[in-house]
Design a protein around this motif. Sequence first.
Motif, PDB file in Angstrom:
ATOM      1  N   ASP A 274       0.854  -1.190   0.000  1.00  0.00           N
ATOM      2  CA  ASP A 274       0.000   0.000   0.000  1.00  0.00           C
ATOM      3  C   ASP A 274       0.890   1.240   0.000  1.00  0.00           C
ATOM      4  O   ASP A 274       1.132   1.849   1.048  1.00  0.00           O
ATOM      5  CB  ASP A 274      -0.918  -0.031   1.227  1.00  0.00           C
ATOM      6  CG  ASP A 274      -1.897   1.137   1.262  1.00  0.00           C
ATOM      7  OD1 ASP A 274      -1.861   1.978   0.336  1.00  0.00           O
ATOM      8  OD2 ASP A 274      -2.702   1.200   2.216  1.00  0.00           O
ATOM      9  N   HIS A 275       1.339   1.634  -1.173  1.00  0.00           N
ATOM     10  CA  HIS A 275       2.289   2.738  -1.289  1.00  0.00           C
ATOM     11  C   HIS A 275       1.701   4.045  -0.791  1.00  0.00           C
ATOM     12  O   HIS A 275       2.285   4.746   0.056  1.00  0.00           O
ATOM     13  CB  HIS A 275       2.751   2.876  -2.747  1.00  0.00           C
ATOM     14  CG  HIS A 275       3.851   3.880  -2.932  1.00  0.00           C
ATOM     15  ND1 HIS A 275       4.135   4.452  -4.167  1.00  0.00           N
ATOM     16  CD2 HIS A 275       4.727   4.433  -2.053  1.00  0.00           C
ATOM     17  CE1 HIS A 275       5.147   5.291  -4.027  1.00  0.00           C
ATOM     18  NE2 HIS A 275       5.525   5.307  -2.755  1.00  0.00           N
ATOM     19  N   GLY A 276       0.501   4.397  -1.306  1.00  0.00           N
ATOM     20  CA  GLY A 276      -0.122   5.652  -0.915  1.00  0.00           C
ATOM     21  C   GLY A 276      -0.424   5.701   0.579  1.00  0.00           C
ATOM     22  O   GLY A 276      -0.150   6.687   1.256  1.00  0.00           O
ATOM     23  N   GLY A 277      -0.989   4.621   1.095  1.00  0.00           N
ATOM     24  CA  GLY A 277      -1.323   4.569   2.518  1.00  0.00           C
ATOM     25  C   GLY A 277      -0.091   4.666   3.389  1.00  0.00           C
ATOM     26  O   GLY A 277      -0.113   5.320   4.448  1.00  0.00           O
ATOM     27  N   ALA A 278       1.000   4.036   2.960  1.00  0.00           N
ATOM     28  CA  ALA A 278       2.236   4.070   3.742  1.00  0.00           C
ATOM     29  C   ALA A 278       2.813   5.476   3.785  1.00  0.00           C
ATOM     30  O   ALA A 278       3.297   5.926   4.831  1.00  0.00           O
ATOM     31  CB  ALA A 278       3.249   3.094   3.150  1.00  0.00           C
ATOM     32  N   LEU A 279       2.764   6.200   2.650  1.00  0.00           N
ATOM     33  CA  LEU A 279       3.286   7.569   2.630  1.00  0.00           C
ATOM     34  C   LEU A 279       2.442   8.498   3.499  1.00  0.00           C
ATOM     35  O   LEU A 279       2.978   9.370   4.193  1.00  0.00           O
ATOM     36  CB  LEU A 279       3.335   8.091   1.193  1.00  0.00           C
ATOM     37  CG  LEU A 279       4.432   7.481   0.296  1.00  0.00           C
ATOM     38  CD1 LEU A 279       4.317   8.017  -1.122  1.00  0.00           C
ATOM     39  CD2 LEU A 279       5.826   7.770   0.864  1.00  0.00           C
ATOM     40  N   VAL A 280       1.115   8.303   3.485  1.00  0.00           N
ATOM     41  CA  VAL A 280       0.243   9.122   4.333  1.00  0.00           C
ATOM     42  C   VAL A 280       0.532   8.829   5.803  1.00  0.00           C
ATOM     43  O   VAL A 280       0.650   9.741   6.630  1.00  0.00           O
ATOM     44  CB  VAL A 280      -1.241   8.838   4.001  1.00  0.00           C
ATOM     45  CG1 VAL A 280      -2.138   9.496   5.046  1.00  0.00           C
ATOM     46  CG2 VAL A 280      -1.589   9.358   2.622  1.00  0.00           C
ATOM     47  N   ALA A 281       0.649   7.546   6.144  1.00  0.00           N
ATOM     48  CA  ALA A 281       0.935   7.161   7.525  1.00  0.00           C
ATOM     49  C   ALA A 281       2.296   7.691   7.958  1.00  0.00           C
ATOM     50  O   ALA A 281       2.478   8.119   9.113  1.00  0.00           O
ATOM     51  CB  ALA A 281       0.890   5.643   7.667  1.00  0.00           C
ATOM     52  N   LEU A 282       3.257   7.676   7.042  1.00  0.00           N
ATOM     53  CA  LEU A 282       4.581   8.200   7.353  1.00  0.00           C
ATOM     54  C   LEU A 282       4.499   9.680   7.660  1.00  0.00           C
ATOM     55  O   LEU A 282       5.086  10.160   8.645  1.00  0.00           O
ATOM     56  CB  LEU A 282       5.527   7.955   6.181  1.00  0.00           C
ATOM     57  CG  LEU A 282       6.908   8.619   6.290  1.00  0.00           C
ATOM     58  CD1 LEU A 282       7.678   8.062   7.479  1.00  0.00           C
ATOM     59  CD2 LEU A 282       7.701   8.418   4.999  1.00  0.00           C
ATOM     60  N   ARG A 283       3.773  10.428   6.837  1.00  0.00           N
ATOM     61  CA  ARG A 283       3.661  11.871   7.050  1.00  0.00           C
ATOM     62  C   ARG A 283       2.964  12.160   8.381  1.00  0.00           C
ATOM     63  O   ARG A 283       3.373  13.056   9.124  1.00  0.00           O
ATOM     64  CB  ARG A 283       2.879  12.493   5.884  1.00  0.00           C
ATOM     65  CG  ARG A 283       2.706  13.997   5.989  1.00  0.00           C
ATOM     66  CD  ARG A 283       4.005  14.719   6.230  1.00  0.00           C
ATOM     67  NE  ARG A 283       4.999  14.443   5.197  1.00  0.00           N
ATOM     68  CZ  ARG A 283       6.238  14.861   5.235  1.00  0.00           C
ATOM     69  NH1 ARG A 283       6.663  15.532   6.302  1.00  0.00           N
ATOM     70  NH2 ARG A 283       7.079  14.592   4.265  1.00  0.00           N
ATOM     71  N   GLN A 284       1.934  11.385   8.704  1.00  0.00           N
ATOM     72  CA  GLN A 284       1.244  11.576   9.989  1.00  0.00           C
ATOM     73  C   GLN A 284       2.186  11.296  11.164  1.00  0.00           C
ATOM     74  O   GLN A 284       2.174  12.019  12.167  1.00  0.00           O
ATOM     75  CB  GLN A 284       0.024  10.655  10.064  1.00  0.00           C
ATOM     76  CG  GLN A 284      -1.093  11.050   9.103  1.00  0.00           C
ATOM     77  CD  GLN A 284      -2.218  10.038   9.082  1.00  0.00           C
ATOM     78  OE1 GLN A 284      -2.059   8.882   9.504  1.00  0.00           O
ATOM     79  NE2 GLN A 284      -3.379  10.455   8.597  1.00  0.00           N
ATOM     80  N   ALA A 285       2.988  10.242  11.037  1.00  0.00           N
ATOM     81  CA  ALA A 285       3.919   9.908  12.107  1.00  0.00           C
ATOM     82  C   ALA A 285       4.953  11.011  12.296  1.00  0.00           C
ATOM     83  O   ALA A 285       5.260  11.418  13.420  1.00  0.00           O
ATOM     84  CB  ALA A 285       4.611   8.582  11.802  1.00  0.00           C
ATOM     85  N   LEU A 286       5.493  11.518  11.187  1.00  0.00           N
ATOM     86  CA  LEU A 286       6.498  12.574  11.266  1.00  0.00           C
ATOM     87  C   LEU A 286       5.894  13.865  11.818  1.00  0.00           C
ATOM     88  O   LEU A 286       6.510  14.562  12.626  1.00  0.00           O
ATOM     89  CB  LEU A 286       7.115  12.820   9.893  1.00  0.00           C
ATOM     90  CG  LEU A 286       7.966  11.669   9.321  1.00  0.00           C
ATOM     91  CD1 LEU A 286       8.337  11.947   7.871  1.00  0.00           C
ATOM     92  CD2 LEU A 286       9.225  11.458  10.168  1.00  0.00           C
ATOM     93  N   ASP A 287       4.668  14.179  11.413  1.00  0.00           N
ATOM     94  CA  ASP A 287       4.008  15.399  11.885  1.00  0.00           C
ATOM     95  C   ASP A 287       3.712  15.334  13.380  1.00  0.00           C
ATOM     96  O   ASP A 287       3.635  16.371  14.054  1.00  0.00           O
ATOM     97  CB  ASP A 287       2.706  15.632  11.113  1.00  0.00           C
ATOM     98  CG  ASP A 287       2.960  16.073   9.668  1.00  0.00           C
ATOM     99  OD1 ASP A 287       4.105  16.463   9.357  1.00  0.00           O
ATOM    100  OD2 ASP A 287       2.014  16.010   8.858  1.00  0.00           O
ATOM    101  N   SER A 288       3.545  14.102  13.896  1.00  0.00           N
ATOM    102  CA  SER A 288       3.254  13.941  15.320  1.00  0.00           C
ATOM    103  C   SER A 288       4.530  13.871  16.159  1.00  0.00           C
ATOM    104  O   SER A 288       4.463  13.664  17.369  1.00  0.00           O
ATOM    105  CB  SER A 288       2.414  12.685  15.563  1.00  0.00           C
ATOM    106  OG  SER A 288       3.153  11.520  15.238  1.00  0.00           O
ATOM    107  N   GLY A 289       5.676  14.048  15.506  1.00  0.00           N
ATOM    108  CA  GLY A 289       6.930  14.103  16.244  1.00  0.00           C
ATOM    109  C   GLY A 289       7.778  12.850  16.180  1.00  0.00           C
ATOM    110  O   GLY A 289       8.779  12.744  16.899  1.00  0.00           O
ATOM    111  N   ALA A 290       7.415  11.891  15.332  1.00  0.00           N
ATOM    112  CA  ALA A 290       8.184  10.654  15.240  1.00  0.00           C
ATOM    113  C   ALA A 290       9.591  10.938  14.713  1.00  0.00           C
ATOM    114  O   ALA A 290       9.788  11.748  13.810  1.00  0.00           O
ATOM    115  CB  ALA A 290       7.485   9.657  14.323  1.00  0.00           C
ATOM    116  N   ASP A 291      10.564  10.259  15.283  1.00  0.00           N
ATOM    117  CA  ASP A 291      11.960  10.366  14.862  1.00  0.00           C
ATOM    118  C   ASP A 291      12.205   9.373  13.725  1.00  0.00           C
ATOM    119  O   ASP A 291      11.794   8.215  13.817  1.00  0.00           O
ATOM    120  CB  ASP A 291      12.859  10.032  16.055  1.00  0.00           C
ATOM    121  CG  ASP A 291      14.328  10.310  15.782  1.00  0.00           C
ATOM    122  OD1 ASP A 291      14.781  10.055  14.649  1.00  0.00           O
ATOM    123  OD2 ASP A 291      15.025  10.751  16.699  1.00  0.00           O
ATOM    124  N   PRO A 292      12.860   9.793  12.641  1.00  0.00           N
ATOM    125  CA  PRO A 292      13.121   8.865  11.537  1.00  0.00           C
ATOM    126  C   PRO A 292      13.918   7.629  11.932  1.00  0.00           C
ATOM    127  O   PRO A 292      13.758   6.575  11.320  1.00  0.00           O
ATOM    128  CB  PRO A 292      13.910   9.724  10.540  1.00  0.00           C
ATOM    129  CG  PRO A 292      13.465  11.123  10.813  1.00  0.00           C
ATOM    130  CD  PRO A 292      13.258  11.172  12.292  1.00  0.00           C
TER     131      PRO A 292
END
Length: 344
Positions: free
Chosen positions: A233-251
């Motif tokens: 799920d490429h699109g879903g993974a990119l959206v989830a990644l952006r949400q995680a990063l926006d919430s303060g997740a460390d790469p």
Amino acid sequence: MAAPRRSGSSAKPSAIPTLEWREPRPAPIVLVFGSEEVCAERAIAGVRTQLKDEDPSLEVTDIRADDYAPGTLLAVTSPSLFGEPRLVRVSGVEKCNDAFLTEALAYLEAPQDGATVILRHTAASVRGKKLLDAIRSGLGGGVEVPCPAIKKDGERANFAAGEFRHARRKIDRQALEAVTRAFAGDLAELAAACQQLIQDTTGTIDLATVERYYGGRVEMSGFAVADMAIAGDHGGALVALRQALDSGADPVPLVAAFAMKLRTMARVAGKRGPARQVARDLGMPDWQVERAQRDLVGWTGSTLGLAIQATARADAEVKGASRDPVFAVERMVTVVATRAPFGA
């Protein structure tokens, strides 16, 4: 079951009881051996609790074997005026000085009545080997509590399962997997999370309960992104990644989540047979193998290798090899989700 291997210890079999760290018991000498501090602390605390329950007047003394003053051991183990039981906790045995080693060996010949001496050896060196061999030969009437390192994914999952089993609490497979993932980086935090679930909830612990308590963990966000990418799920993974990063997740832990899942998939990919048999061969819990087998649907050796290489590159880049760690993670997600080289 085969006896645990001991770093820096004698190859001779132990002549004293070997106890599970969750179920220690007092003895004249209690050897707590191994590098896993969480387990060692639990074992030591367990002995103290039992002794304190037996006699609240217990005297507790802490000494260090690497900064030991001659005569201390005999002084703190000798009976007091009122005859209270004594517990002596000795740390740093792997760094003990000559004075401690000499006096500890002499003490084994005639342990003091009413005294329990806990010797903590981290297995970080072979220092004190003569003392370890003497204890394991039976001199002093001791017991040993092995505390080997818990590092592998399967070992961590088994640790968490043991926390609930020991407390006689039920947790379903998805919930156990979730709490193990949520605290992938620190065993002490995993232990604390398990204990909180045990103490603050009733009945069977399910996935909804774990998510209610720990759904905001960075590591959990990383696994959510990884699950979507591995499923294609490429699109879903990119959206989830952006949400995680926006919430303060460390790469860094985000990449670590991908690495953990792909590493497990690679281990399972080379095995054939029922999940239970594969789990036994690999030393992993059944549920983890079953999950990896499901994740592997549609993957080949070449695409899995490509994903692992992309994750290794991202790992280096988010740790300083690149000026743009976010782009590095996005590129990794794209390679894993599409199972193709970036830009192809």
